[in-house]
Design an enzyme around this catalytic site. Structure first.
Site, PDB file in Angstrom:
ATOM      1  N   ASP A   1       9.088   2.731   1.406  1.00  0.00           N
ATOM      2  CA  ASP A   1       7.951   3.507   1.894  1.00  0.00           C
ATOM      3  C   ASP A   1       7.820   3.253   3.386  1.00  0.00           C
ATOM      4  O   ASP A   1       7.245   2.257   3.816  1.00  0.00           O
ATOM      5  CB  ASP A   1       6.688   3.083   1.133  1.00  0.00           C
ATOM      6  CG  ASP A   1       5.468   3.882   1.577  1.00  0.00           C
ATOM      7  OD1 ASP A   1       5.565   4.578   2.605  1.00  0.00           O
ATOM      8  OD2 ASP A   1       4.425   3.782   0.898  1.00  0.00           O
TER       9      ASP A   1
ATOM     10  N   PHE B   1       0.851  -1.196   0.000  1.00  0.00           N
ATOM     11  CA  PHE B   1       0.000   0.000   0.000  1.00  0.00           C
ATOM     12  C   PHE B   1       0.884   1.242   0.000  1.00  0.00           C
ATOM     13  O   PHE B   1       1.778   1.386   0.836  1.00  0.00           O
ATOM     14  CB  PHE B   1      -0.922   0.034   1.222  1.00  0.00           C
ATOM     15  CG  PHE B   1      -1.833   1.239   1.215  1.00  0.00           C
ATOM     16  CD1 PHE B   1      -3.036   1.215   0.529  1.00  0.00           C
ATOM     17  CD2 PHE B   1      -1.471   2.410   1.875  1.00  0.00           C
ATOM     18  CE1 PHE B   1      -3.873   2.327   0.492  1.00  0.00           C
ATOM     19  CE2 PHE B   1      -2.298   3.535   1.841  1.00  0.00           C
ATOM     20  CZ  PHE B   1      -3.503   3.480   1.149  1.00  0.00           C
TER      21      PHE B   1
ATOM     22  N   LYS C   1       2.577  10.129   8.062  1.00  0.00           N
ATOM     23  CA  LYS C   1       1.854   9.693   9.261  1.00  0.00           C
ATOM     24  C   LYS C   1       2.390  10.325  10.560  1.00  0.00           C
ATOM     25  O   LYS C   1       2.186  11.503  10.769  1.00  0.00           O
ATOM     26  CB  LYS C   1       1.837   8.167   9.334  1.00  0.00           C
ATOM     27  CG  LYS C   1       0.977   7.561   8.211  1.00  0.00           C
ATOM     28  CD  LYS C   1       0.259   6.287   8.607  1.00  0.00           C
ATOM     29  CE  LYS C   1      -0.869   5.989   7.633  1.00  0.00           C
ATOM     30  NZ  LYS C   1      -0.452   5.259   6.434  1.00  0.00           N
TER      31      LYS C   1
HETATM   32  C1  LIG Z   1      -0.778   5.576   4.943  1.00  0.00           C
HETATM   33  C2  LIG Z   1       0.242   5.181   3.977  1.00  0.00           C
HETATM   34  C3  LIG Z   1       0.432   5.898   2.781  1.00  0.00           C
HETATM   35  C4  LIG Z   1      -0.461   7.039   2.356  1.00  0.00           C
HETATM   36  O1  LIG Z   1      -0.417   8.100   3.251  1.00  0.00           O
HETATM   37  P1  LIG Z   1      -1.564   9.256   3.167  1.00  0.00           P
HETATM   38  O2  LIG Z   1      -1.080  10.271   4.137  1.00  0.00           O
HETATM   39  O3  LIG Z   1      -2.849   8.611   3.553  1.00  0.00           O
HETATM   40  O4  LIG Z   1      -1.582   9.741   1.782  1.00  0.00           O
HETATM   41  C5  LIG Z   1       1.472   5.515   1.960  1.00  0.00           C
HETATM   42  N1  LIG Z   1       2.264   4.485   2.276  1.00  0.00           N
HETATM   43  C6  LIG Z   1       2.115   3.772   3.404  1.00  0.00           C
HETATM   44  C7  LIG Z   1       3.046   2.659   3.703  1.00  0.00           C
HETATM   45  C8  LIG Z   1       1.088   4.086   4.292  1.00  0.00           C
HETATM   46  O5  LIG Z   1       0.915   3.351   5.386  1.00  0.00           O
END
Ligand SMILES: *Cc1c(COP(=O)(O)O)cnc(C)c1O
Length: 396
Positions: free
Chosen positions: A219, A134, A247
């Site tokens: 990520d 994700f 986050k």
């Molecule tokens: C939450 C998340 C995103 C997206 O972040 P947003 O602030 O909701 O756009 C991208 N990558 C990972 C691994 C995430 O957990």
């Protein structure tokens, strides 16, 4: 009160969300309160955002001070003292070699910047990502995301993305070649069910990228600052070419950061953001970094996470017909059930504990780093009660 607020949001919301019927109106430390005064232990933290808990004095002070000084200063036009200070601090705490930062306002934006950087620096457009991965919901990030349900209505997406089974090094080796701009991976898959990468996988991915002139993009939007180190990749002994943060970085204030090696760079005008790097968000993130360092919160997250995981594993042993496995690192943990997680989350909430799901059958815990052992004990006690009272339903 809860119902009224819920109805208003349902009526005027976009339709994209289906929230629980309790409206949260206030928070302090690891607790939040709803509109009717009920208190909850918050192990949801707005998807891991409230890293320091709620209304942390250091963060509150920093924000109110900065709000009275300067909130906006577009990075493309003028430098700013607080932004410069934050950039220096961020680069200081991250592994050597990661020295440049593009600031934005969310995780998806941090991923978008990473994808554009990889294209611009390599002149290639192929990206290899992982199943269950994700990376966000904007069209570029969504192309890297795996889940077909999220993507189908929006096709055609960005071309050039290929997904290989997460953790399968042979598959990665077959996919990466001289046309690959980047490999993008979550070191611990969050939304996909709290799956840590197998030991050695990330390091091998880094070597593979280096051999083909591709960039390793990690990520760490969810794992960053939460898994007992600034970056999860440090625990695995790998320095990525690009790392995405978001986050918890701003402790509640929206911020995204794409951090990369000094050998990489955008050319002037290749990317930009109106709000990215605004002094308010930078001041918040600076306060988060300083507080995490000063209060030893990474160590605390590592120790409490190990304790919490052991307790969850105890539940798996006690309820083998209901729980399949406990997984995770630091304070990013998941309990895989043998049935749907949603009713368990509802039952936890009714008993005053907030968590979230990670896929249909995993209960995920993203508590703030400021919790104490007693808070973990309370969450486990309530979870025990709920599992005990849940009658086993056939899973999917
Ligand atoms: C939450 C998340 C995103 C997206 O972040 P947003 O602030 O909701 O756009 C991208 N990558 C990972 C691994 C995430 O957990």
């Amino acid at each position: 009160m809860n119902a009224q607020i819920f109805e208003l949001e349902l009526q005027h919301g976009s339709g994209a969300y289906r929230p629980a019927p309790v409206a949260l109106v206030r928070g302090e430390g690891p607790y939040v309160w709803d509109a009717e005064g009920n208190r909850y232990l918050d192990f949801n933290t707005g998807v891991g955002v409230a890293l320091l808990g709620h209304a942390h004095p250091a963060l509150t002070r920093a924000l109110s001070d900065q709000a009275g000084r300067l909130m906006t200063c577009a990075a493309g036009y003028f430098p700013n003292d607080v932004r410069a200070q934050f950039l220096q601090k961020l680069v200081d705490v991250l592994p050597e070699g990661l020295e440049r930062v593009f600031l934005s306002n969310s995780g998806a934006e941090a991923v978008e910047a990473a994808l554009k950087l990889a294209r611009a620096c390599t002149g290639r457009s192929k990206v290899v990502a992982a199943t269950r991965g994700f990376h966000g919901r904007t069209l570029g990030a969504l192309s890297a995301t795996w889940k077909p349900d999220y993507k189908k209505p929006f096709e055609p997406l960005v071309p050039g993305f290929e997904h290989v089974p997460f953790g399968d090094l042979d598959a990665l080796e077959r996919a990466v070649d001289g046309r690959t701009a980047a490999v993008i991976l979550e070191p611990v898959q969050g939304e996909g069910g709290v799956h840590p990468a197998p030991p050695g996988y990330l390091r091998a991915a880094g070597a593979l990228c280096a051999a083909h002139g591709a960039l390793l993009v990690l990520d760490e939007v969810q794992t960053g600052l939460r898994t007992g180190a600034w970056l999860y990749s440090e625990r695995e002994g790998v320095v990525p070419d690009v790392v995405c943060l978001g986050k918890g970085l701003g402790g509640g204030v929206p911020i995204g950061a794409t951090v990369f090696r000094s050998s990489l760079s955008f050319q002037r005008g290749q990317h930009g953001s109106t709000f990215g790097g605004n002094p308010l968000a930078c001041r918040a993130a600076l306060a988060v970094l300083e507080t995490v360092e000063r209060d030893g919160l990474l160590e605390r997250g590592r120790e409490l996470g190990a304790y919490f995981l052991k307790e969850l594993q105890g539940l798996v042993e006690e309820f083998p017909d209901k729980a399949r496995e406990a997984r995770g690192v630091g304070l990013m943990l998941g309990l895989q059930l043998r049935f749907k997680a949603a009713p368990v989350l509802d039952a936890l909430r009714r008993r005053g504990v907030l968590a979230l799901s990670a896929g249909p059958t995993v209960v995920r815990f993203l508590p703030p780093l400021v919790i104490k052992r007693a808070h973990v004990d309370r969450a486990v006690e309530v979870l025990h009660e709920v599992l005990q009272q849940t009658t086993r339903k056939p899973g999917p």
